[in-house]
Design a protein around this motif. Structure first.
Motif: not given
Ligand code: PEP
Ligand code: MN
Length: 338
Positions: A127, A132-133, A165, A183, A185-187, A208, A238, A270, A273, A297, A299
């Motif tokens: 991964r 990045k969010p 992501e 991916q 992501g959660a957001r 996610k 997650r 995950d 997170h 998953m 980190e």
């Molecule tokens: C990620 O996996 O890098 C991440 C930002 O996770 P999440 O969307 O679950 O916050």
């Protein structure tokens, strides 16, 4: 609506049923299992006359669905879906997959080095976030295309499928070309344009669970992807928002048996997170395996204190290796392997 056919129904009869229903403008999704043939119907099924359908001797029963999700439902597809990620199988009774790697890709050298470390520890996929969010617009936003190309190179060198992501619809082609498991992501779990775009991709999707979303909302998000054509969806829990502040989120492990009952899709966990704390990752990983997760998953960073994001929840490669070794023991107990 679901039509369950009698055992031994000839192929010609299945096709006749399908043609009759399609002629009424409804979409038909047959699932031909070893023991059971099921025909799922999507659309306004009120135009179908159940009694007429039941007159066919090859039809065992007709069930109306109450859940709003259809293609995601196990009623629709009784057998486990096994998702193929560049040759690695996820779901069913397949080996539990371990995805390891940094939160963010920080450079070609960094992702290549960590790829080697997670591979050596026993990971099956790599991964790394390139987009990045981040909560703050001033925080590191990811290496973007450079990062995508860096993880692609590391993935090829170390023979580990890549996971990264996708945040925007306009990057679909880029991810289709360079990333093995895409991916959401959660957001972005309820970013419906993104879900529809992911549904047009040929690459499998890792969806996610949203920060504050119910299981039904999560499964409806998966339905968006499947309804747009992509049947290869893996779910990822997650952690969710609760009143608890000790951990970053609250890991909802109970979703594993619920998701397995309600859907045929694989589910991974995950713990990074979910907890936000590397010291909690081992126990939550082992618990997830015991509860039936199809993968983890995690980190991983070799210098978490210097990581550009999420260092506090990142395992060092040697600790990651211990988690995998202990995980193998737990997996055996439930009849699986890593
Ligand atoms: C990620 O996996 O890098 C991440 C930002 O996770 P999440 O969307 O679950 O916050
Ligand atoms: Mn992260």
């Amino acid at each position: 609506m679901i039509i369950t056919c009698k055992k031994g129904i000839p192929e010609t009869e299945i096709n006749k049923i399908i043609q009759t229903i399609e002629a009424k403008g409804l979409s038909v999704h047959p699932s031909k299992g070893e023991h059971l043939t099921i025909i799922g119907i999507i659309g306004d099924t009120t135009i179908l006359d159940e009694k007429t359908l039941e007159a066919n001797h090859y039809i065992d029963k007709i069930t109306k669905l109450s859940a709003p999700y259809k293609q995601v439902s196990r009623d629709f597809h009784p057998e486990d879906t096994i998702v193929d990620v560049a040759g690695i199988k996820v779901g069913g009774k397949e080996n539990i997959v371990i995805i390891g790697g940094p939160c963010s890709i920080e450079g070609i050298e960094q992702i290549d080095r960590i790829a080697g470390q997670v591979k050596e520890a026993g990971a099956t996929m790599l991964r790394g976030g390139a987009y990045k969010p981040r909560t703050s617009p001033y925080a590191f936003q990811g290496m973007q295309l450079e990062g995508v190309l860096a993880i692609e190179a590391a993935s090829q060198t170390h023979k580990l499928p890549s996971v990264s992501e996708l945040m925007d619809v306009d990057k679909v082609e880029e991810f289709e070309k360079h990333i093995d498991l895409v991916q959401i992501g959660a957001r972005n779990m309820q970013n419906f344009s993104l879900l529809k775009a992911a549904g047009t991709m040929t690459k499998p999707i890792l969806l996610k669970r949203g920060l504050s979303n119910t299981i039904e909302e999560w499964l409806m998000a998966a339905e968006y992807i499947m309804a747009s054509g992509n049947k290869n969806v893996i779910l990822c829990e997650r952690g969710i928002r609760t009143f608890e502040t000790y951990t970053r989120n609250t890991l909802d492990l109970s979703v594993i048996p619920i998701v397995k009952k309600k859907t045929h899709l694989p589910i991974i966990i995950d713990p990074s997170h979910a907890t936000g704390d590397w010291e909690l990752v081992e126990s939550m990983s082992l618990a997830a395996i015991a509860a039936g997760a199809d993968g983890l998953m995690i980190e991983v960073h070799d210098t978490p204190e210097c990581a550009w994001s999420d260092g506090a929840q990142s395992l060092k490669p040697d600790t990651f290796k211990v988690v995998i070794e202990k995980g193998k023991v737990i997996a055996k107990v439930i009849g699986r392997d890593i």
